[in-house]
Design a protein around this motif. Structure first.
Motif, PDB file in Angstrom:
ATOM      1  N   UNK A 122       0.857  -1.187   0.000  1.00 51.74           N
ATOM      2  CA  UNK A 122       0.000   0.000   0.000  1.00 51.74           C
ATOM      3  C   UNK A 122       0.892   1.236   0.000  1.00 51.74           C
ATOM      4  N   UNK A 123       0.369   2.327  -0.529  1.00 50.59           N
ATOM      5  CA  UNK A 123       1.053   3.610  -0.466  1.00 50.59           C
ATOM      6  C   UNK A 123       0.362   4.497   0.551  1.00 50.59           C
ATOM      7  N   UNK A 124       1.130   5.382   1.176  1.00 48.94           N
ATOM      8  CA  UNK A 124       0.545   6.288   2.147  1.00 48.94           C
ATOM      9  C   UNK A 124       1.125   6.145   3.537  1.00 48.94           C
ATOM     10  N   UNK A 125       2.284   5.491   3.642  1.00 48.18           N
ATOM     11  CA  UNK A 125       2.973   5.417   4.917  1.00 48.18           C
ATOM     12  C   UNK A 125       2.350   4.456   5.898  1.00 48.18           C
ATOM     13  N   UNK A 126       2.754   4.603   7.165  1.00 44.03           N
ATOM     14  CA  UNK A 126       2.318   3.672   8.191  1.00 44.03           C
ATOM     15  C   UNK A 126       0.813   3.743   8.424  1.00 44.03           C
ATOM     16  N   UNK A 127       0.215   4.910   8.247  1.00 41.42           N
ATOM     17  CA  UNK A 127      -1.231   5.034   8.427  1.00 41.42           C
ATOM     18  C   UNK A 127      -1.979   4.147   7.444  1.00 41.42           C
ATOM     19  N   UNK A 128      -1.527   4.110   6.204  1.00 43.26           N
ATOM     20  CA  UNK A 128      -2.178   3.275   5.189  1.00 43.26           C
ATOM     21  C   UNK A 128      -1.983   1.799   5.501  1.00 43.26           C
ATOM     22  N   UNK A 129      -0.791   1.428   5.978  1.00 46.57           N
ATOM     23  CA  UNK A 129      -0.537   0.042   6.379  1.00 46.57           C
ATOM     24  C   UNK A 129      -1.470  -0.338   7.532  1.00 46.57           C
ATOM     25  N   UNK A 130      -1.596   0.558   8.512  1.00 41.31           N
ATOM     26  CA  UNK A 130      -2.462   0.297   9.665  1.00 41.31           C
ATOM     27  C   UNK A 130      -3.918   0.161   9.242  1.00 41.31           C
ATOM     28  N   UNK A 131      -4.357   0.992   8.304  1.00 33.57           N
ATOM     29  CA  UNK A 131      -5.738   0.905   7.836  1.00 33.57           C
ATOM     30  C   UNK A 131      -5.994  -0.410   7.103  1.00 33.57           C
ATOM     31  N   UNK A 132      -5.034  -0.848   6.290  1.00 32.43           N
ATOM     32  CA  UNK A 132      -5.172  -2.127   5.588  1.00 32.43           C
ATOM     33  C   UNK A 132      -5.257  -3.287   6.580  1.00 32.43           C
ATOM     34  N   UNK A 133      -4.404  -3.229   7.616  1.00 37.46           N
ATOM     35  CA  UNK A 133      -4.433  -4.299   8.602  1.00 37.46           C
ATOM     36  C   UNK A 133      -5.698  -4.256   9.461  1.00 37.46           C
ATOM     37  N   UNK A 134      -6.238  -3.076   9.697  1.00 37.53           N
ATOM     38  CA  UNK A 134      -7.519  -2.981  10.402  1.00 37.53           C
ATOM     39  C   UNK A 134      -8.616  -3.678   9.605  1.00 37.53           C
ATOM     40  N   UNK A 135      -8.560  -3.503   8.293  1.00 37.84           N
ATOM     41  CA  UNK A 135      -9.530  -4.177   7.423  1.00 37.84           C
ATOM     42  C   UNK A 135      -9.369  -5.696   7.530  1.00 37.84           C
ATOM     43  N   UNK A 136      -8.124  -6.155   7.553  1.00 33.17           N
ATOM     44  CA  UNK A 136      -7.860  -7.587   7.663  1.00 33.17           C
ATOM     45  C   UNK A 136      -8.324  -8.138   9.010  1.00 33.17           C
ATOM     46  N   UNK A 137      -8.068  -7.390  10.082  1.00 28.17           N
ATOM     47  CA  UNK A 137      -8.480  -7.839  11.413  1.00 28.17           C
ATOM     48  C   UNK A 137      -9.997  -7.921  11.501  1.00 28.17           C
ATOM     49  N   UNK A 138     -10.691  -6.900  11.033  1.00 24.90           N
ATOM     50  CA  UNK A 138     -12.160  -6.930  11.043  1.00 24.90           C
ATOM     51  C   UNK A 138     -12.676  -8.124  10.255  1.00 24.90           C
ATOM     52  N   UNK A 139     -12.059  -8.376   9.131  1.00 30.26           N
ATOM     53  CA  UNK A 139     -12.473  -9.465   8.253  1.00 30.26           C
ATOM     54  C   UNK A 139     -12.335 -10.806   8.979  1.00 30.26           C
ATOM     55  N   UNK A 140     -11.169 -11.069   9.537  1.00 34.50           N
ATOM     56  CA  UNK A 140     -10.914 -12.361  10.173  1.00 34.50           C
ATOM     57  C   UNK A 140     -11.650 -12.522  11.497  1.00 34.50           C
ATOM     58  N   UNK A 141     -11.844 -11.419  12.222  1.00 35.55           N
ATOM     59  CA  UNK A 141     -12.497 -11.477  13.536  1.00 35.55           C
ATOM     60  C   UNK A 141     -13.995 -11.239  13.444  1.00 35.55           C
ATOM     61  N   UNK A 142     -14.501 -11.105  12.215  1.00 32.49           N
ATOM     62  CA  UNK A 142     -15.929 -10.870  11.990  1.00 32.49           C
ATOM     63  C   UNK A 142     -16.434  -9.642  12.733  1.00 32.49           C
ATOM     64  N   UNK A 143     -15.596  -8.615  12.802  1.00 35.41           N
ATOM     65  CA  UNK A 143     -15.986  -7.347  13.401  1.00 35.41           C
ATOM     66  C   UNK A 143     -15.841  -7.273  14.900  1.00 35.41           C
TER      67      UNK A 143
ATOM     68  N   UNK B 289      -5.919   4.698  15.300  1.00 32.51           N
ATOM     69  CA  UNK B 289      -6.813   5.108  14.214  1.00 32.51           C
ATOM     70  C   UNK B 289      -8.149   4.373  14.228  1.00 32.51           C
ATOM     71  N   UNK B 290      -8.175   3.190  14.845  1.00 28.98           N
ATOM     72  CA  UNK B 290      -9.393   2.376  14.869  1.00 28.98           C
ATOM     73  C   UNK B 290      -9.599   1.876  16.303  1.00 28.98           C
ATOM     74  N   UNK B 291     -10.105   2.735  17.196  1.00 27.17           N
ATOM     75  CA  UNK B 291     -10.148   2.420  18.628  1.00 27.17           C
ATOM     76  C   UNK B 291     -10.936   1.159  18.970  1.00 27.17           C
ATOM     77  N   UNK B 292     -11.858   0.771  18.114  1.00 28.41           N
ATOM     78  CA  UNK B 292     -12.701  -0.390  18.412  1.00 28.41           C
ATOM     79  C   UNK B 292     -12.070  -1.712  17.997  1.00 28.41           C
ATOM     80  N   UNK B 293     -10.904  -1.661  17.377  1.00 29.09           N
ATOM     81  CA  UNK B 293     -10.368  -2.835  16.688  1.00 29.09           C
ATOM     82  C   UNK B 293      -9.795  -3.875  17.642  1.00 29.09           C
ATOM     83  N   UNK B 294      -9.200  -3.450  18.753  1.00 30.72           N
ATOM     84  CA  UNK B 294      -8.467  -4.364  19.624  1.00 30.72           C
ATOM     85  C   UNK B 294      -9.087  -4.452  21.007  1.00 30.72           C
ATOM     86  N   UNK B 295      -9.109  -5.672  21.547  1.00 28.53           N
ATOM     87  CA  UNK B 295      -9.503  -5.882  22.937  1.00 28.53           C
ATOM     88  C   UNK B 295      -8.297  -5.752  23.850  1.00 28.53           C
ATOM     89  N   UNK B 296      -7.136  -6.204  23.352  1.00 29.96           N
ATOM     90  CA  UNK B 296      -5.864  -6.111  24.062  1.00 29.96           C
ATOM     91  C   UNK B 296      -4.759  -5.963  23.040  1.00 29.96           C
TER      92      UNK B 296
END
Length: 257
Positions: free
Chosen positions: A61-82, A103-110
């Protein structure tokens, strides 16, 4: 079992059953750096080990670490079913996990942030700029020794020649452009002002002899997070889960289990 996440852009290995646990690898390594601990974690968790964007079969992805983090947030939501997930990041993976949680405060429990931080010192920033310059002029081969020193102490390298051969080969498989973009991002990163927004429990781990992200970075990180505790892993450097898997797993006790 490998599966594709985030609309086919992130490749990940998945094993086990239970709450979702993601393992994000470092910049100077690959997802195999978790091979020594993933099987045991998979006895308690659905353990998902992605290749970060631009590594292996995951698209860049292009756009620095923020773009990488956003892509991984999408992957985490996908695999964890939200649902909120547990995310463990080592090195660069820790920076990605922290940026993602901001950037995605709801994404992680820990969160487990191993050998990471919120910002580098000026000498640390200069080290990244030097790696970019030398790798651009002479290729990744020219900085392989430097990269391995940042991962493992010289004594460990001497005692584990086969492991070091494998880790050197893994580093040389890195896309040079992805590597340089990540170095540029880390050289300018400063997340310290945003640490207070991370409200979830965080375990900060660091190898006693880490030269890439020295222990003072983890002290600063833990001090800036509202709900964090710090644990130093004796005798280890930047990838303690490879250097001393049992110590690393013991450090997770009481937080994950």
């Amino acid at each position: 079992m490998d599966r594709l996440l985030a609309n086919g852009t992130v490749n990940a290995a998945e094993s086990g059953e239970g709450p979702p646990l993601f393992l994000f690898h470092s910049l100077l390594s690959d997802r195999a750096s978790f091979d020594a601990i993933a099987p045991e974690l998979a006895t308690s968790f659905r353990t998902i080990v992605p290749e970060l964007p631009g590594f292996g079969r995951s698209g860049a992805v292009e756009g620095g670490l923020a773009a990488v983090a956003d892509r991984m947030a999408e992957a985490v939501r996908d695999a964890a079913n939200g649902a909120p997930a547990i995310v463990l990041g080592n090195g660069y993976g820790g920076f990605v996990a922290l940026q993602m949680a901001i950037r995605h405060p709801e994404i992680a429990a820990k969160l487990v942030l191993a050998d990471s931080g919120a910002a580098f010192s000026e000498p640390g920033r200069e080290a990244f700029r030097n790696m970019v310059r030398v790798s651009r002029e002479k290729g990744l081969e020219a900085i392989t020794d430097v990269a391995m020193r940042r991962l493992f102490a010289p004594e460990f390298q001497e005692q584990h020649p086969e492991l070091m051969k494998d880790r050197r080969a893994a580093f040389l498989r890195t896309d040079p452009d992805v590597f340089r973009a990540a170095c540029d991002a880390l050289a300018s990163l400063d997340l310290r002002a945003q640490l207070a927004t991370v409200k979830v429990p965080v375990l900060v781990l660091v190898g006693e002899h880490d030269e890439a992200t020295p222990p003072p970075m983890s002290h600063e990180l833990a001090a800036g997070l509202p709900h964090a505790r710090l644990e130093i892993i004796p005798g280890c450097a930047h990838v303690p889960q490879l250097q001393s898997p049992r110590q690393f797993l013991v450090a997770l006790n009481g937080f994950l289990f």
